[in-house]
Design a protein around this motif. Structure first.
Motif, PDB file in Angstrom:
ATOM      1  N   MET A 277     -30.245  39.460  28.931  1.00 27.85           N
ATOM      2  CA  MET A 277     -29.922  38.104  28.485  1.00 27.85           C
ATOM      3  C   MET A 277     -28.414  37.878  28.478  1.00 27.85           C
ATOM      4  N   ASN A 278     -27.665  38.903  28.116  1.00 34.56           N
ATOM      5  CA  ASN A 278     -26.203  38.805  28.148  1.00 34.56           C
ATOM      6  C   ASN A 278     -25.702  38.521  29.556  1.00 34.56           C
ATOM      7  N   GLU A 279     -26.312  39.184  30.533  1.00 28.05           N
ATOM      8  CA  GLU A 279     -25.909  39.004  31.925  1.00 28.05           C
ATOM      9  C   GLU A 279     -26.229  37.603  32.432  1.00 28.05           C
TER      10      GLU A 279
ATOM     11  N   GLU B 144     -32.384  46.319  22.763  1.00 28.89           N
ATOM     12  CA  GLU B 144     -30.974  46.171  23.144  1.00 28.89           C
ATOM     13  C   GLU B 144     -30.778  46.511  24.616  1.00 28.89           C
ATOM     14  N   ASN B 145     -31.356  47.621  25.049  1.00 30.79           N
ATOM     15  CA  ASN B 145     -31.151  48.095  26.420  1.00 30.79           C
ATOM     16  C   ASN B 145     -31.893  47.275  27.466  1.00 30.79           C
TER      17      ASN B 145
ATOM     18  N   GLY C  72     -25.757  34.951  30.801  1.00 31.60           N
ATOM     19  CA  GLY C  72     -24.734  34.051  30.293  1.00 31.60           C
ATOM     20  C   GLY C  72     -25.213  33.100  29.210  1.00 31.60           C
ATOM     21  N   PHE C  73     -26.291  33.443  28.513  1.00 34.30           N
ATOM     22  CA  PHE C  73     -26.739  32.608  27.395  1.00 34.30           C
ATOM     23  C   PHE C  73     -25.632  32.539  26.353  1.00 34.30           C
ATOM     24  N   GLU C  74     -25.396  31.365  25.854  1.00 38.70           N
ATOM     25  CA  GLU C  74     -24.418  31.184  24.786  1.00 38.70           C
ATOM     26  C   GLU C  74     -25.140  31.292  23.448  1.00 38.70           C
ATOM     27  N   PRO C  75     -24.591  32.038  22.497  1.00 47.60           N
ATOM     28  CA  PRO C  75     -25.245  32.178  21.187  1.00 47.60           C
ATOM     29  C   PRO C  75     -25.554  30.832  20.532  1.00 47.60           C
TER      30      PRO C  75
ATOM     31  N   LEU D 225     -31.822  42.458  25.566  1.00 45.00           N
ATOM     32  CA  LEU D 225     -30.569  41.792  25.213  1.00 45.00           C
ATOM     33  C   LEU D 225     -29.486  41.971  26.263  1.00 45.00           C
ATOM     34  N   SER D 226     -29.422  43.142  26.889  1.00 47.16           N
ATOM     35  CA  SER D 226     -28.413  43.339  27.937  1.00 47.16           C
ATOM     36  C   SER D 226     -28.688  42.405  29.114  1.00 47.16           C
TER      37      SER D 226
END
Length: 173
Positions: free
Chosen positions: A139-141, A132-133, A143-146, A136-137
């Motif tokens: 990848m979130n930055e 998560e740390n 801008g990947f769309e689920p 995933l954080s």
């Protein structure tokens, strides 16, 4: 004469394989190669950060599969889920995980099973925190769309079926 990006062709690891009728498959395969190696390196290093540097990528995948839904798993089911043909490799991973105290043996009728121990569950939880740390954080930055990742995942599962079918055909060739 300098080549431009227009004349370079697809990015592949084996240009001779891209000379066929569908060069984009070679491009996909090169993506699989580098993604597989990056993913393996990630799983090993994340598990090392979680306290178990002795585990290989397959060992980590087996542990997470065994932990999945908190139910005991048969060796054949682990192999099926991970699409691993050589049961000896998975059996060896299970032995390593038992030696590390992360899984234990059980029985379901006459069948041998394996399940995560409390220590195995804790290590999986620590791995999840690290994932998560660190992963995933980031990848979130990006801008990947689920939905994009879900479509890509579905495509990869479909492509794996094509490779499995081709492997069966090659065996009978």
């Amino acid at each position: 004469m300098t080549k431009t990006s227009d004349t370079l062709g697809p990015v592949v690891s084996s240009a001779h394989l891209a000379e066929g009728s569908f060069p984009e498959v070679s491009e996909f395969e090169f993506g699989l190669i580098i993604a597989n190696n990056a993913f393996s390196r990630w799983t090993e290093r994340a598990m090392a950060a979680a306290g178990h540097p002795e585990l290989s990528a397959l060992d980590v995948l087996v542990l997470h599969t065994v932990r999945h839904r908190g139910r005991p798993k048969k060796l054949a089911d682990i192999c099926l889920v991970l699409n691993v043909e050589d049961t000896h490799n998975v059996n060896y991973a299970v032995k390593k995980l038992k030696k590390s105290g992360l899984v234990s043996d059980g029985r379901l009728g006459k069948e041998k099973t394996v399940e995560a121990t409390d220590q195995g569950n804790a290590v999986c939880d620590r791995y999840r925190e690290i994932r998560e740390n660190l992963l995933l954080s980031a990848m979130n930055e990006l801008g990947f769309e689920p939905e994009q990742l879900s479509r890509l995942s579905a495509l990869m599962r479909l492509m794996s079926g094509q490779y499995d079918q081709a492997a069966r055909a090659a065996t009978a060739f």
